[in-house]
Design a protein around this motif. Structure first.
Motif, short mmCIF file in Angstrom:
data_model
loop_
_atom_site.label_atom_id
_atom_site.label_comp_id
_atom_site.label_asym_id
_atom_site.label_seq_id
_atom_site.Cartn_x
_atom_site.Cartn_y
_atom_site.Cartn_z
N ARG A 58 52.47 13.34 75.01
CA ARG A 58 51.84 12.54 73.95
C ARG A 58 52.24 13.09 72.59
O ARG A 58 52.16 14.29 72.34
CB ARG A 58 50.34 12.57 74.09
N LEU A 59 52.66 12.19 71.70
CA LEU A 59 52.99 12.55 70.32
C LEU A 59 51.68 12.52 69.52
O LEU A 59 51.34 11.53 68.88
CB LEU A 59 54.00 11.54 69.75
N SER A 60 50.91 13.60 69.60
CA SER A 60 49.57 13.63 69.03
C SER A 60 49.54 13.56 67.51
O SER A 60 48.65 12.94 66.93
CB SER A 60 48.83 14.89 69.48
N GLU A 87 53.18 7.28 65.76
CA GLU A 87 52.33 8.45 65.99
C GLU A 87 51.26 8.07 67.02
O GLU A 87 50.74 6.96 67.00
CB GLU A 87 51.67 8.89 64.69
N THR A 88 50.94 8.98 67.91
CA THR A 88 49.99 8.88 69.02
C THR A 88 50.53 8.10 70.22
O THR A 88 49.79 7.90 71.19
CB THR A 88 48.59 8.36 68.62
N PHE A 119 58.20 4.46 80.33
CA PHE A 119 57.29 3.66 79.54
C PHE A 119 56.87 4.38 78.26
O PHE A 119 56.82 5.60 78.22
CB PHE A 119 56.03 3.33 80.34
N VAL A 120 56.52 3.58 77.26
CA VAL A 120 55.83 4.06 76.07
C VAL A 120 54.44 3.45 76.13
O VAL A 120 54.30 2.24 76.31
CB VAL A 120 56.56 3.64 74.77
N VAL A 121 53.42 4.29 76.02
CA VAL A 121 52.04 3.81 76.06
C VAL A 121 51.51 3.87 74.63
O VAL A 121 51.47 4.94 74.02
CB VAL A 121 51.16 4.66 77.01
N ARG A 122 51.10 2.70 74.13
CA ARG A 122 50.61 2.58 72.76
C ARG A 122 49.25 1.90 72.79
O ARG A 122 49.12 0.79 73.28
CB ARG A 122 51.60 1.78 71.92
N ALA A 123 48.24 2.59 72.26
CA ALA A 123 46.88 2.03 72.20
C ALA A 123 46.43 1.53 73.57
O ALA A 123 45.84 0.46 73.68
CB ALA A 123 46.80 0.93 71.14
N GLY A 124 46.75 2.28 74.62
CA GLY A 124 46.32 1.95 75.97
C GLY A 124 47.18 0.91 76.68
O GLY A 124 46.94 0.60 77.84
N THR A 125 48.19 0.36 76.00
CA THR A 125 49.06 -0.64 76.60
C THR A 125 50.41 -0.02 76.91
O THR A 125 51.06 0.55 76.04
CB THR A 125 49.25 -1.84 75.64
#
Length: 157
Positions: free
Chosen positions: A95-97, A64-65, A46-52
């Motif tokens: 995480r790609l901080s 990014e992030t 999975f890729v998690v983006r903005a909590g989704t």
């Protein structure tokens, strides 16, 4: 009875093979807000983006992030715009901080947080152009990179 050493060895070996496979793939041209793309995704990845959380699939754009996350049967390999390669094995998270790759503007940075599990990082152009701009972080350490491949394992506390 499961031999945990051989299971752990098999997981690290498969991540290393995935990392080598990624190193031979060219990075695609990316839009400016996209920092990279998923190259390989198997099992629960999975890729998690903005909590989704969204299922990872080859070609999925990374921002990014974004966080990279796998389940017990998952493996995930990504390529960033500067040709940095990251692969994570089963039950892993990274995480790609921070990511900046605009060498003409002098904006170069990569901060990657390894949260849990096993991963392989293969440096790209950021590490070659500005080694001090790369930081790999784990819960126990911060590692500076000088243009290399690094295998990381973060065990739960």
């Amino acid at each position: 009875m499961i031999n945990h050493r051989s299971t752990r060895f098999a997981a690290i070996l498969s991540i290393t093979v995935l990392g080598v496979a990624l190193a031979t793939m060219p990075a695609d041209a990316q839009p400016s807000n996209t920092i990279g793309r998923v190259k390989i995704a198997t099992g629960s990845a999975f890729v998690v983006r903005a909590g989704t959380s969204m299922p990872a699939s080859p070609g999925l754009a990374l921002l990014e992030t974004d966080s990279l996350k796998t389940g017990a049967d998952g493996r995930l390999g990504v390529s960033l715009n500067d040709d940095t390669r990251i692969s994570i094995g089963p039950d892993s998270e990274a995480r790609l901080s921070r990511y900046r790759y605009a060498p003409a503007e002098g904006a170069i940075a990569l901060v990657l947080n390894f949260i849990r599990g096993a991963a392989v990082y293969a440096s790209g152009q950021i590490a070659k152009l500005s080694p001090d701009a790369v930081r790999l972080e784990t819960p126990a350490a911060i590692v500076g990179v000088r243009g290399t491949t690094v295998a990381v394992r973060v065990d739960p506390e």
